[in-house]
Design a protein around this motif. Structure first.
Motif, PDB file in Angstrom:
ATOM      1  N   GLY A 177       0.839  -1.196   0.000  1.00 26.65           N
ATOM      2  CA  GLY A 177       0.000   0.000   0.000  1.00 26.65           C
ATOM      3  C   GLY A 177       0.867   1.237   0.000  1.00 26.65           C
ATOM      4  N   MET A 178       0.396   2.286  -0.651  1.00 29.38           N
ATOM      5  CA  MET A 178       1.205   3.504  -0.814  1.00 29.38           C
ATOM      6  C   MET A 178       0.273   4.707  -0.834  1.00 29.38           C
ATOM      7  SD  MET A 178       4.353   4.745  -1.656  1.00 29.38           S
ATOM      8  CE  MET A 178       4.978   6.296  -2.319  1.00 29.38           C
ATOM      9  N   VAL A 179       0.700   5.806  -0.196  1.00 33.94           N
ATOM     10  CA  VAL A 179      -0.088   7.032  -0.244  1.00 33.94           C
ATOM     11  C   VAL A 179       0.848   8.241  -0.218  1.00 33.94           C
ATOM     12  CG1 VAL A 179      -0.366   7.174   2.278  1.00 33.94           C
ATOM     13  CG2 VAL A 179      -2.058   8.269   0.778  1.00 33.94           C
ATOM     14  N   ARG A 180       0.488   9.260  -0.987  1.00 29.49           N
ATOM     15  CA  ARG A 180       1.184  10.548  -0.946  1.00 29.49           C
ATOM     16  C   ARG A 180       0.471  11.411   0.084  1.00 29.49           C
ATOM     17  NH1 ARG A 180       0.444  11.635  -5.754  1.00 29.49           N
ATOM     18  NH2 ARG A 180      -1.242  13.146  -5.567  1.00 29.49           N
ATOM     19  N   ARG A 181       1.106  11.637   1.217  1.00 28.02           N
ATOM     20  CA  ARG A 181       0.441  12.338   2.313  1.00 28.02           C
ATOM     21  C   ARG A 181       0.313  13.834   2.029  1.00 28.02           C
ATOM     22  NH1 ARG A 181       3.719  11.213   7.519  1.00 28.02           N
ATOM     23  NH2 ARG A 181       1.936  12.228   8.522  1.00 28.02           N
ATOM     24  N   TYR A 182       1.385  14.426   1.520  1.00 27.25           N
ATOM     25  CA  TYR A 182       1.401  15.870   1.252  1.00 27.25           C
ATOM     26  C   TYR A 182       1.764  16.099  -0.202  1.00 27.25           C
ATOM     27  CZ  TYR A 182       2.487  15.481   6.265  1.00 27.25           C
ATOM     28  OH  TYR A 182       2.514  15.116   7.584  1.00 27.25           O
ATOM     29  N   ASP A 183       0.882  16.710  -0.959  1.00 31.47           N
ATOM     30  CA  ASP A 183       1.192  17.013  -2.351  1.00 31.47           C
ATOM     31  C   ASP A 183       2.399  17.936  -2.455  1.00 31.47           C
ATOM     32  OD1 ASP A 183      -0.906  15.465  -3.229  1.00 31.47           O
ATOM     33  OD2 ASP A 183      -2.300  17.143  -3.444  1.00 31.47           O
ATOM     34  N   ALA A 184       2.454  18.923  -1.542  1.00 29.89           N
ATOM     35  CA  ALA A 184       3.504  19.933  -1.642  1.00 29.89           C
ATOM     36  C   ALA A 184       4.888  19.348  -1.438  1.00 29.89           C
ATOM     37  CB  ALA A 184       3.250  21.044  -0.619  1.00 29.89           C
ATOM     38  N   GLY A 185       4.963  18.177  -0.796  1.00 33.55           N
ATOM     39  CA  GLY A 185       6.260  17.604  -0.481  1.00 33.55           C
ATOM     40  C   GLY A 185       6.833  16.705  -1.544  1.00 33.55           C
ATOM     41  N   VAL A 186       6.184  16.626  -2.719  1.00 34.78           N
ATOM     42  CA  VAL A 186       6.659  15.761  -3.801  1.00 34.78           C
ATOM     43  C   VAL A 186       6.682  16.554  -5.106  1.00 34.78           C
ATOM     44  CG1 VAL A 186       6.311  13.603  -5.060  1.00 34.78           C
ATOM     45  CG2 VAL A 186       5.638  13.758  -2.653  1.00 34.78           C
ATOM     46  N   LEU A 187       7.806  16.504  -5.795  1.00 34.31           N
ATOM     47  CA  LEU A 187       7.952  17.222  -7.071  1.00 34.31           C
ATOM     48  C   LEU A 187       8.379  16.244  -8.155  1.00 34.31           C
ATOM     49  CD1 LEU A 187      10.055  20.292  -5.834  1.00 34.31           C
ATOM     50  CD2 LEU A 187       7.572  20.233  -6.174  1.00 34.31           C
ATOM     51  N   GLY A 188       7.829  16.437  -9.351  1.00 36.05           N
ATOM     52  CA  GLY A 188       8.356  15.782 -10.525  1.00 36.05           C
ATOM     53  C   GLY A 188       9.328  16.720 -11.210  1.00 36.05           C
ATOM     54  N   VAL A 189      10.467  16.200 -11.640  1.00 35.80           N
ATOM     55  CA  VAL A 189      11.476  17.011 -12.319  1.00 35.80           C
ATOM     56  C   VAL A 189      11.734  16.353 -13.668  1.00 35.80           C
ATOM     57  CG1 VAL A 189      13.770  18.038 -12.204  1.00 35.80           C
ATOM     58  CG2 VAL A 189      12.487  17.601 -10.082  1.00 35.80           C
ATOM     59  N   ASP A 190      11.139  16.907 -14.715  1.00 37.33           N
ATOM     60  CA  ASP A 190      11.259  16.309 -16.044  1.00 37.33           C
ATOM     61  C   ASP A 190      12.602  16.685 -16.675  1.00 37.33           C
ATOM     62  OD1 ASP A 190       8.793  15.239 -15.702  1.00 37.33           O
ATOM     63  OD2 ASP A 190       7.766  16.492 -17.170  1.00 37.33           O
ATOM     64  N   CYS A 191      13.303  15.663 -17.166  1.00 40.23           N
ATOM     65  CA  CYS A 191      14.653  15.865 -17.715  1.00 40.23           C
ATOM     66  C   CYS A 191      14.783  15.164 -19.057  1.00 40.23           C
ATOM     67  CB  CYS A 191      15.712  15.315 -16.753  1.00 40.23           C
ATOM     68  SG  CYS A 191      15.713  16.087 -15.126  1.00 40.23           S
ATOM     69  N   ALA A 192      15.344  15.890 -20.007  1.00 40.50           N
ATOM     70  CA  ALA A 192      15.615  15.278 -21.308  1.00 40.50           C
ATOM     71  C   ALA A 192      16.727  14.236 -21.158  1.00 40.50           C
ATOM     72  CB  ALA A 192      16.034  16.352 -22.313  1.00 40.50           C
ATOM     73  N   GLU A 193      16.556  13.119 -21.827  1.00 37.49           N
ATOM     74  CA  GLU A 193      17.581  12.069 -21.781  1.00 37.49           C
ATOM     75  C   GLU A 193      18.442  12.169 -23.026  1.00 37.49           C
ATOM     76  OE1 GLU A 193      16.406   8.130 -20.662  1.00 37.49           O
ATOM     77  OE2 GLU A 193      16.798   8.843 -18.639  1.00 37.49           O
ATOM     78  N   ASN A 194      19.289  13.177 -23.047  1.00 34.49           N
ATOM     79  CA  ASN A 194      20.208  13.318 -24.160  1.00 34.49           C
ATOM     80  C   ASN A 194      21.587  13.668 -23.618  1.00 34.49           C
ATOM     81  OD1 ASN A 194      18.819  16.034 -23.632  1.00 34.49           O
ATOM     82  ND2 ASN A 194      20.636  16.649 -24.780  1.00 34.49           N
ATOM     83  N   VAL A 195      22.603  13.393 -24.391  1.00 33.81           N
ATOM     84  CA  VAL A 195      23.965  13.705 -24.000  1.00 33.81           C
ATOM     85  C   VAL A 195      24.454  14.849 -24.856  1.00 33.81           C
ATOM     86  CG1 VAL A 195      26.316  12.807 -23.808  1.00 33.81           C
ATOM     87  CG2 VAL A 195      24.377  11.312 -23.385  1.00 33.81           C
ATOM     88  N   PHE A 196      25.122  15.799 -24.237  1.00 28.58           N
ATOM     89  CA  PHE A 196      25.598  16.970 -24.981  1.00 28.58           C
ATOM     90  C   PHE A 196      26.644  16.547 -26.004  1.00 28.58           C
ATOM     91  CE2 PHE A 196      23.177  19.832 -22.677  1.00 28.58           C
ATOM     92  CZ  PHE A 196      23.309  19.629 -21.320  1.00 28.58           C
TER      93      PHE A 196
END
Length: 315
Positions: free
Chosen positions: A296-315
């Motif tokens: 079982g899993m629950v996110r208790r506080y929305d504010a305490g979790v962030l998604g950080v979207d990152c491109a998967e490319n190499v310079f």
């Protein structure tokens, strides 16, 4: 008749290995081999009955104090605002065919190849469940009757440049991989919540490589980023880093990393049940190992979790 006695003897012999098999499966969470379980509030031996569990909290008290302006003032009145998030248990099962009785015996040994394979698979399944729970809708209400979607505002966009260092070597526009600027943005967002607790950041190997390649060797952060990328340390900018190759992709060539406060995520797991080693009549009496587990899993506080979207490319 002699054949039947032989089968019964083998079945009884296999039965003696079930306790060891079950004990090894229960041992896994204690070893913390799941990479992400260290970053959540975890109860790995939850024994209370029921299909759900409650995560109860008190809302922030923002009511002001009242100035005393008379000698005998009226008593102020107020109530606590109770919050409840609800986590639901889901059952999962796993079964593997075993070649012969010798392989059955090996399941008593947690270092055997067969047991290690099942243990590692269970660890990965735990991580997948935690990752999904970070961003899945949470449930509010007495019995979880109201779905609460993960807030879009809690996602740091793949193009985010709000806190980029001037020295960071990145393109002037378009998608960005993990950068120091995105880490600073995540830190600032979590600082603004005023939530306290240990902070974690999950990303894949590509993100760590991109972070190193975008940080100039002349930067004061370069040495710390290099140690992080090389595995010499797992902390940077207030985060404990967890490398995971199982993070999801919301779009092509984009990986959703995660930044969170430990108390914001709660995970519960029930003890292994229905552990069995038996001969399957429907499969020509081949040996078979089976178990069930509930998570079982629950996110208790929305504010305490962030998604950080990152491109998967190499310079």
């Amino acid at each position: 008749r002699s054949v039947r006695r032989s089968e019964d003897r083998m079945s009884n012999e296999a039965a003696q290995y079930v306790p060891g098999f079950e004990a090894n499966l229960k041992l896994m969470p204690q070893q913390a081999n799941s990479r992400l379980v260290q970053g959540v509030l975890a109860d790995l031996n939850h024994t209370k009955p029921g299909t759900l569990f409650n995560a109860d909290d008190l809302d922030v008290d923002n009511e002001p104090e009242l100035e005393v302006t008379t000698r005998i003032p009226n008593s102020p009145e107020g109530e606590f605002n109770h919050l409840r998030r609800v986590g639901f248990f889901k059952a999962f099962q796993k079964g593997k065919f075993l070649e012969d009785l010798e392989v059955v015996r090996m399941l008593e040994d947690p270092t055997s190849a067969g047991m290690a394979s099942m243990m590692n698979a269970k660890h990965r399944a735990t991580d997948d469940f935690i990752i999904d729970g970070m961003f899945a809708p949470s449930r509010n209400g007495q019995n979880g009757e109201t779905a609460v979607a993960f807030p879009g505002a809690n996602i740091i966009d793949v193009t985010d440049r709000s806190f980029l260092h001037d020295a960071e070597v990145v393109p002037g526009s378009g998608n960005l991989p993990l950068t120091i600027g995105k880490l600073i943005a995540a830190k600032v967002r979590l600082d603004e919540t005023e939530l306290e607790g240990d902070r974690f950041f999950a990303c894949s190997a590509v993100q760590l490589g991109n972070l190193l390649s975008s940080t100039p060797a002349t930067s004061s952060d370069y040495a710390n980023v290099k140690r992080l990328a090389e595995g010499d340390t797992n902390t940077f900018m207030g985060f404990t880093f967890i490398r995971s190759q199982r993070l999801k992709s919301p779009a092509a060539n984009v990986r959703r990393c995660a930044a969170w406060i430990k108390d914001a995520l709660q995970y519960k797991e029930r003890p292994i049940k229905n552990a069995r080693i038996t001969q399957r009549e429907d499969k020509s009496y081949r040996w078979y190992a089976y178990y069930e587990v509930e998570r079982g899993m629950v996110r208790r506080y929305d504010a305490g979790v962030l998604g950080v979207d990152c491109a998967e490319n190499v310079f």
